[in-house]
Design a protein around this motif. Structure first.
Motif, PDB file in Angstrom:
ATOM      1  N   ASP A   1       2.387   3.750  19.084  1.00 30.62           N
ATOM      2  CA  ASP A   1       1.115   3.238  19.574  1.00 30.62           C
ATOM      3  C   ASP A   1       0.612   4.107  20.720  1.00 30.62           C
ATOM      4  N   GLN A   2      -0.696   4.339  20.742  1.00 31.43           N
ATOM      5  CA  GLN A   2      -1.264   5.239  21.743  1.00 31.43           C
ATOM      6  C   GLN A   2      -2.746   4.973  21.934  1.00 31.43           C
ATOM      7  N   LEU A   3      -3.255   5.534  23.019  1.00 31.38           N
ATOM      8  CA  LEU A   3      -4.687   5.559  23.275  1.00 31.38           C
ATOM      9  C   LEU A   3      -5.171   6.956  22.930  1.00 31.38           C
ATOM     10  N   ALA A   4      -6.160   7.046  22.039  1.00 31.04           N
ATOM     11  CA  ALA A   4      -6.598   8.357  21.574  1.00 31.04           C
ATOM     12  C   ALA A   4      -8.096   8.361  21.351  1.00 31.04           C
ATOM     13  N   MET A   5      -8.683   9.550  21.421  1.00 31.84           N
ATOM     14  CA  MET A   5     -10.062   9.694  20.988  1.00 31.84           C
ATOM     15  C   MET A   5     -10.082   9.538  19.469  1.00 31.84           C
ATOM     16  N   LEU A   6     -11.007   8.742  18.970  1.00 30.33           N
ATOM     17  CA  LEU A   6     -11.058   8.474  17.545  1.00 30.33           C
ATOM     18  C   LEU A   6     -11.176   9.758  16.734  1.00 30.33           C
ATOM     19  N   VAL A   7     -11.989  10.695  17.194  1.00 29.74           N
ATOM     20  CA  VAL A   7     -12.179  11.956  16.466  1.00 29.74           C
ATOM     21  C   VAL A   7     -10.877  12.749  16.426  1.00 29.74           C
ATOM     22  N   ASP A   8     -10.171  12.814  17.552  1.00 21.23           N
ATOM     23  CA  ASP A   8      -8.900  13.546  17.599  1.00 21.23           C
ATOM     24  C   ASP A   8      -7.863  12.900  16.684  1.00 21.23           C
ATOM     25  N   TRP A   9      -7.791  11.572  16.721  1.00 16.63           N
ATOM     26  CA  TRP A   9      -6.823  10.850  15.896  1.00 16.63           C
ATOM     27  C   TRP A   9      -7.098  11.073  14.410  1.00 16.63           C
ATOM     28  N   SER A  10      -8.347  10.935  14.019  1.00 14.97           N
ATOM     29  CA  SER A  10      -8.716  11.118  12.611  1.00 14.97           C
ATOM     30  C   SER A  10      -8.421  12.537  12.144  1.00 14.97           C
ATOM     31  N   THR A  11      -8.705  13.502  13.001  1.00 12.70           N
ATOM     32  CA  THR A  11      -8.440  14.905  12.658  1.00 12.70           C
ATOM     33  C   THR A  11      -6.945  15.145  12.474  1.00 12.70           C
TER      34      THR A  11
ATOM     35  N   ILE B   1      -4.447   6.931   4.029  1.00 10.91           N
ATOM     36  CA  ILE B   1      -4.269   6.110   5.224  1.00 10.91           C
ATOM     37  C   ILE B   1      -5.163   4.892   5.123  1.00 10.91           C
ATOM     38  N   LEU B   2      -4.575   3.719   5.289  1.00 10.03           N
ATOM     39  CA  LEU B   2      -5.312   2.463   5.266  1.00 10.03           C
ATOM     40  C   LEU B   2      -5.646   2.065   6.704  1.00 10.03           C
ATOM     41  N   PHE B   3      -6.926   1.923   7.002  1.00  5.86           N
ATOM     42  CA  PHE B   3      -7.375   1.528   8.337  1.00  5.86           C
ATOM     43  C   PHE B   3      -7.713   0.042   8.331  1.00  5.86           C
ATOM     44  N   VAL B   4      -7.355  -0.634   9.426  1.00 12.18           N
ATOM     45  CA  VAL B   4      -7.556  -2.080   9.485  1.00 12.18           C
ATOM     46  C   VAL B   4      -7.824  -2.494  10.924  1.00 12.18           C
TER      47      VAL B   4
ATOM     48  N   GLU C   1     -16.060  10.328   7.478  1.00  7.86           N
ATOM     49  CA  GLU C   1     -16.609  11.691   7.556  1.00  7.86           C
ATOM     50  C   GLU C   1     -15.497  12.719   7.716  1.00  7.86           C
ATOM     51  N   ILE C   2     -14.491  12.406   8.516  1.00  7.22           N
ATOM     52  CA  ILE C   2     -13.424  13.364   8.803  1.00  7.22           C
ATOM     53  C   ILE C   2     -12.360  13.381   7.713  1.00  7.22           C
ATOM     54  N   LEU C   3     -12.000  12.200   7.212  1.00 10.44           N
ATOM     55  CA  LEU C   3     -10.873  12.105   6.274  1.00 10.44           C
ATOM     56  C   LEU C   3     -11.284  12.045   4.807  1.00 10.44           C
ATOM     57  N   GLY C   4     -12.552  11.767   4.548  1.00 11.25           N
ATOM     58  CA  GLY C   4     -13.003  11.714   3.169  1.00 11.25           C
ATOM     59  C   GLY C   4     -12.256  10.680   2.354  1.00 11.25           C
ATOM     60  N   PRO C   5     -11.916  10.987   1.098  1.00  9.89           N
ATOM     61  CA  PRO C   5     -11.272   9.997   0.214  1.00  9.89           C
ATOM     62  C   PRO C   5      -9.854   9.621   0.649  1.00  9.89           C
ATOM     63  N   LYS C   6      -9.276  10.369   1.579  1.00 10.43           N
ATOM     64  CA  LYS C   6      -7.935  10.016   2.072  1.00 10.43           C
ATOM     65  C   LYS C   6      -7.970   8.719   2.887  1.00 10.43           C
ATOM     66  N   ALA C   7      -9.133   8.380   3.438  1.00  9.73           N
ATOM     67  CA  ALA C   7      -9.271   7.164   4.245  1.00  9.73           C
ATOM     68  C   ALA C   7      -9.574   5.966   3.347  1.00  9.73           C
ATOM     69  N   LYS C   8      -8.795   4.908   3.507  1.00  4.56           N
ATOM     70  CA  LYS C   8      -9.011   3.651   2.811  1.00  4.56           C
ATOM     71  C   LYS C   8      -9.246   2.570   3.876  1.00  4.56           C
ATOM     72  N   PHE C   9     -10.034   1.568   3.526  1.00  5.42           N
ATOM     73  CA  PHE C   9     -10.412   0.570   4.516  1.00  5.42           C
ATOM     74  C   PHE C   9     -10.091  -0.837   4.003  1.00  5.42           C
TER      75      PHE C   9
ATOM     76  N   PHE D   1       0.846  -1.192   0.000  1.00  6.34           N
ATOM     77  CA  PHE D   1       0.000   0.000   0.000  1.00  6.34           C
ATOM     78  C   PHE D   1       0.881   1.242   0.000  1.00  6.34           C
ATOM     79  N   ASP D   2       0.655   2.146  -0.931  1.00  7.51           N
ATOM     80  CA  ASP D   2       1.447   3.370  -1.033  1.00  7.51           C
ATOM     81  C   ASP D   2       0.841   4.460  -0.152  1.00  7.51           C
ATOM     82  N   GLY D   3       1.129   4.350   1.124  1.00 11.05           N
ATOM     83  CA  GLY D   3       0.593   5.316   2.072  1.00 11.05           C
ATOM     84  C   GLY D   3       0.877   4.847   3.487  1.00 11.05           C
ATOM     85  N   TYR D   4       0.064   5.307   4.410  1.00 12.92           N
ATOM     86  CA  TYR D   4       0.221   4.961   5.822  1.00 12.92           C
ATOM     87  C   TYR D   4      -0.799   3.904   6.218  1.00 12.92           C
ATOM     88  N   ILE D   5      -0.510   3.198   7.314  1.00 16.21           N
ATOM     89  CA  ILE D   5      -1.431   2.200   7.842  1.00 16.21           C
ATOM     90  C   ILE D   5      -1.748   2.549   9.285  1.00 16.21           C
TER      91      ILE D   5
END
Length: 235
Positions: free
Chosen positions: A140-150, A159-162, A175-183, A107-111
């Motif tokens: 690695d960290q514990l984060a609020m999902l909204v803060d992390w996505s922002t 960014i590939l989420f898994v 909603e926050i990342l739009g097309p930048k988010a891949k799943f 994947f050409d990006g971040y995971i």
């Protein structure tokens, strides 16, 4: 060199045997069942099917967290016991790193692997493959999902989420990342114990007696006890 890998850090239970550059076998389930009574039979079955004995093992690699407090503890305890009994090295690998390794190699990006931590929180980190090797971009960290996505909106690549908990948070991430988010596909959400073995096979062993899991945060019961007794981690 024959490596045994053990991952009970979340609902997925996985064990694998890696010999030099060949995966001899792996066992994975993704069930809400008691790991403490299932992991040793899984190890025994895998070793029997692969015609290996404990004397053949040269290293134990374990998922050290974050994840389920009980699940992490079970895997680490068994790994430490086996390493000490067999007098072979023990290596711990981030449970999040295992997910990233099994998904983003091409994947050409971040995971960004995701474990749900309740109350809108996630265990996560940011990884990237460079020159065929997995690199840590954000620890690695514990984060609020909204803060992390922002925060990830600043990334220059997709960014590939898994992770098996992704469905809980996928709509908000999109909603926050739009097309930048891949799943990732559902077939990629289970951490592969063979990837765990590969990540740890060339790492130096750690001291078995001082080795501890990486929970990132205290178990809720322990945190409440410390709060009730007016204590902190340092006193």
């Amino acid at each position: 060199m024959t490596v045994l890998a053990i991952d009970t850090s979340n609902y997925a239970l996985g064990v694998a045997l890696l010999e030099d550059h060949q995966v001899l076998g792996e066992y994975i389930t993704n069930l809400k069942k008691n790991h403490s009574i299932r992991v040793m039979p899984a190890i025994q079955m895998l070793m029997r099917d692969c015609e290996k004995t404990p004397a053949d093992l040269r290293k134990i690699v374990v998922a050290k967290g974050p994840g389920s407090y009980t699940g992490v503890r079970i895997g680490v305890t068994i790994a430490k016991t086996l390493a000490w009994t067999l007098n072979i090295p023990l290596v711990g690998i981030s449970s999040l790193e295992i997910l990233a390794a099994g998904t983003g190699r091409y994947f050409d990006g971040y995971i960004s692997p995701i474990f749900d931590a309740r109350r809108g929180q996630v265990y996560t980190g940011l990884y990237q493959f460079e020159g065929g090797r997995l690199k840590v971009v954000k620890q690695d960290q514990l984060a609020m999902l909204v803060d992390w996505s922002t925060k990830l909106t600043e990334c220059s690549k997709p960014i590939l989420f898994v992770g098996n908990d992704l469905s809980i948070h996928q709509n908000k991430i999109a909603e926050i990342l739009g097309p930048k988010a891949k799943f990732a596909s559902i077939t990629e959400h289970n951490p592969r114990p063979s990837e765990l073995a590969l990540l740890g096979k060339d790492k130096p062993g750690e001291d078995v007696h001082s080795f501890v899991p990486n929970y990132i945060r205290l178990a809720e019961a322990e945190a409440k006890w410390l709060e009730a007794n007016g204590k902190t981690l340092n006193g």
